[in-house]
Design a protein around this motif. Sequence first.
Motif, PDB file in Angstrom:
ATOM      1  N   ALA A 270      31.674 -45.015   8.878  1.00 52.29           N
ATOM      2  CA  ALA A 270      30.777 -44.389   9.843  1.00 52.29           C
ATOM      3  C   ALA A 270      31.453 -43.210  10.540  1.00 52.29           C
ATOM      4  O   ALA A 270      32.671 -43.197  10.751  1.00 52.29           O
ATOM      5  CB  ALA A 270      30.310 -45.414  10.875  1.00 52.29           C
ATOM      6  N   PHE A 271      30.639 -42.217  10.907  1.00 52.37           N
ATOM      7  CA  PHE A 271      31.109 -41.035  11.630  1.00 52.37           C
ATOM      8  C   PHE A 271      31.173 -41.377  13.115  1.00 52.37           C
ATOM      9  O   PHE A 271      30.204 -41.874  13.687  1.00 52.37           O
ATOM     10  CB  PHE A 271      30.147 -39.873  11.389  1.00 52.37           C
ATOM     11  CG  PHE A 271      30.471 -38.625  12.143  1.00 52.37           C
ATOM     12  CD1 PHE A 271      31.446 -37.754  11.681  1.00 52.37           C
ATOM     13  CD2 PHE A 271      29.811 -38.318  13.314  1.00 52.37           C
ATOM     14  CE1 PHE A 271      31.732 -36.584  12.375  1.00 52.37           C
ATOM     15  CE2 PHE A 271      30.089 -37.160  14.006  1.00 52.37           C
ATOM     16  CZ  PHE A 271      31.055 -36.292  13.538  1.00 52.37           C
ATOM     17  N   ALA A 272      32.311 -41.123  13.749  1.00 51.98           N
ATOM     18  CA  ALA A 272      32.509 -41.471  15.155  1.00 51.98           C
ATOM     19  C   ALA A 272      32.654 -40.224  16.008  1.00 51.98           C
ATOM     20  O   ALA A 272      33.402 -39.311  15.670  1.00 51.98           O
ATOM     21  CB  ALA A 272      33.745 -42.355  15.302  1.00 51.98           C
ATOM     22  N   LYS A 273      31.911 -40.175  17.122  1.00 52.43           N
ATOM     23  CA  LYS A 273      32.073 -39.128  18.130  1.00 52.43           C
ATOM     24  C   LYS A 273      32.950 -39.710  19.232  1.00 52.43           C
ATOM     25  O   LYS A 273      32.534 -40.632  19.934  1.00 52.43           O
ATOM     26  CB  LYS A 273      30.716 -38.699  18.675  1.00 52.43           C
ATOM     27  CG  LYS A 273      29.801 -38.072  17.630  1.00 52.43           C
ATOM     28  CD  LYS A 273      28.460 -37.690  18.239  1.00 52.43           C
ATOM     29  CE  LYS A 273      27.536 -37.084  17.195  1.00 52.43           C
ATOM     30  NZ  LYS A 273      26.210 -36.740  17.779  1.00 52.43           N
ATOM     31  N   ILE A 274      34.137 -39.151  19.369  1.00 53.85           N
ATOM     32  CA  ILE A 274      35.169 -39.768  20.197  1.00 53.85           C
ATOM     33  C   ILE A 274      35.380 -38.983  21.485  1.00 53.85           C
ATOM     34  O   ILE A 274      35.466 -37.759  21.476  1.00 53.85           O
ATOM     35  CB  ILE A 274      36.496 -39.850  19.417  1.00 53.85           C
ATOM     36  CG1 ILE A 274      36.297 -40.685  18.151  1.00 53.85           C
ATOM     37  CG2 ILE A 274      37.599 -40.436  20.271  1.00 53.85           C
ATOM     38  CD1 ILE A 274      37.404 -40.545  17.152  1.00 53.85           C
ATOM     39  N   ASN A 275      35.467 -39.716  22.601  1.00 50.45           N
ATOM     40  CA  ASN A 275      35.836 -39.143  23.886  1.00 50.45           C
ATOM     41  C   ASN A 275      37.196 -39.729  24.254  1.00 50.45           C
ATOM     42  O   ASN A 275      37.322 -40.920  24.500  1.00 50.45           O
ATOM     43  CB  ASN A 275      34.797 -39.475  24.961  1.00 50.45           C
ATOM     44  CG  ASN A 275      35.154 -38.898  26.304  1.00 50.45           C
ATOM     45  OD1 ASN A 275      35.705 -39.583  27.156  1.00 50.45           O
ATOM     46  ND2 ASN A 275      34.839 -37.640  26.524  1.00 50.45           N
TER      47      ASN A 275
END
Length: 357
Positions: A270-275
């Motif tokens: 899965a593609f993760a948008k990371i902060n």
Amino acid sequence: MKTRYIIYIVLALLVAFLVYNKFFSKHAKETKTATAGKGKKKNGPVAVNVMIVHDTTVVNQIDITGTVDANEKVNLVSQTAGAVTGIYFKEGQRVSKGQLLVKVYNQDLQASLAQVQAQLALAKDINRRNEILVQKEAISKEEYETSKSSYAAYQAQVANIRAQISRTEVRAPFSGVIGLRSISPGGYLSPNTPIATLVNIDPAKVTFSVPERYLPLIKVGSKVNFTIESSQDVFGATVYAIEPALDAVSRTITVRAKAPNAKNLLTAGAFAKINLTLDQIPKTIMVPTEAVIPDLKSSKVYVYHDGKALAKDVKTDLRTDTKIQIVDGLKSGDSVVVSGLIQIRPKAPLKVLKVIK
């Protein structure tokens, strides 16, 4: 000839009338007076909004992208060739470490094992009797050593055959969920034939790259928040490993974190948008980005002081979506102009419409 002169005279009179009407008529004089009055009108103060700046706590964060990986993943294959005699799993089933998944034909090995085990039992009895006899000096030591060696040889043969039998059984190397199988009972299985994929994704691994400038701020134990397309939840992860070398092309360093996945919401790939939270600045000044005017040598802001615009050179650092950090040039309590900046010049009179605190 006379007609031509008459035409010239008429044209000259027409031009004279137009010039008079343009510059010397009553309407022209009124227009000129009004224009002159406007030109002499004094410019009024510029209407602006100001923000009273103060020290605040800022969390230094960056948004990057990454990939969700399985904690463990393996493509199951057989160590030996032969016909498939049993499949002991269901696709999508959770299996435990050591669980039997597939069995390949091994009846010939089982028969060999039974034969050698019988010989081993006989060799064991002979060796035990000879051990007693040698103590009574009823046989020579050489005879005892021969029986002892024979017993050990049969033990080795049994271990060897059992090892061959174990290679005809495919067992789960770790606990996880098994995927879609690509074999059928009775089919021929070789060491190059894929059986299925076994995945353990609790916890999940999140892999991402961080720019070189942030390297001193990344450490084992750093916290990461991320989202994925298939869920509205915000997931948390903890950095547990950092690549020891930078990528020579991108000048980034690869970081890996682990995220609990008890609800099985995370999927490998899965593609993760990371902060990523880098650090926390406990005391600093932040102003709206539009309040800072970039210059060739530095940046500046306008401060409301005694009713006029006072230009101040400032030093900036951290930027967010809407604000920028001022590390030098302002102090807590200053009134920074945040609107009408295009119309402002140094020492220009200001009229405050709104004060933002």
